[in-house]
Design a protein around this motif. Structure first.
Motif, short mmCIF file in Angstrom:
data_model
loop_
_atom_site.label_atom_id
_atom_site.label_comp_id
_atom_site.label_asym_id
_atom_site.label_seq_id
_atom_site.Cartn_x
_atom_site.Cartn_y
_atom_site.Cartn_z
N LYS A 107 26.76 -13.53 -6.81
CA LYS A 107 25.75 -12.63 -7.37
C LYS A 107 26.42 -11.55 -8.23
N ILE A 108 27.51 -10.99 -7.75
CA ILE A 108 28.23 -9.95 -8.50
C ILE A 108 28.76 -10.52 -9.81
N ASN A 109 29.33 -11.72 -9.76
CA ASN A 109 29.84 -12.35 -10.98
C ASN A 109 28.72 -12.60 -11.98
N GLN A 110 27.55 -13.03 -11.49
CA GLN A 110 26.42 -13.26 -12.39
C GLN A 110 25.93 -11.94 -12.98
N ASP A 111 25.87 -10.89 -12.16
CA ASP A 111 25.46 -9.58 -12.67
C ASP A 111 26.44 -9.07 -13.72
N LEU A 112 27.73 -9.27 -13.49
CA LEU A 112 28.74 -8.84 -14.47
C LEU A 112 28.59 -9.60 -15.78
#
Length: 96
Positions: free
Chosen positions: A49-54
């Protein structure tokens, strides 16, 4: 992936108290391993999720920068003294 240790199959030839304590220890270890497995799955999900948000933030920044550049280009066509310097939109003196 649930981990199941073989605990109840220990020899009954052992001292009963020792066997009971050992079985109890194995059950505690089994629960801890399964808790770690669950936590790892949650961490992997959070990481995705963090990678997608970034990635979304980077994409949004590219779009914003392109839009700002387009606005500056349009204003420059109408002789508005404006340009981008060091990533910032600044007013310029006439004739620069």
């Amino acid at each position: 992936m649930a981990i199941q240790l073989v605990t109840d199959q220990l020899s009954t030839g052992l001292d009963d108290t020792f066997r009971t304590q050992l079985v109890g220890d194995f059950k505690v270890i089994e629960k801890a391993l399964n808790d770690l497995d669950t936590a790892q799955d949650r961490l992997n999900s959070d990481k995705d999720k963090i990678n997608q948000d970034l990635k979304n933030i980077k994409d949004d920044n590219k779009i914003r920068d392109a839009n700002v550049q387009a606005i500056v280009n349009i204003l420059a066509k109408y002789d508005v003294p404006i340009q981008i310097v060091n990533g910032k939109v600044v007013e310029t003196e006439e004739g620069e």
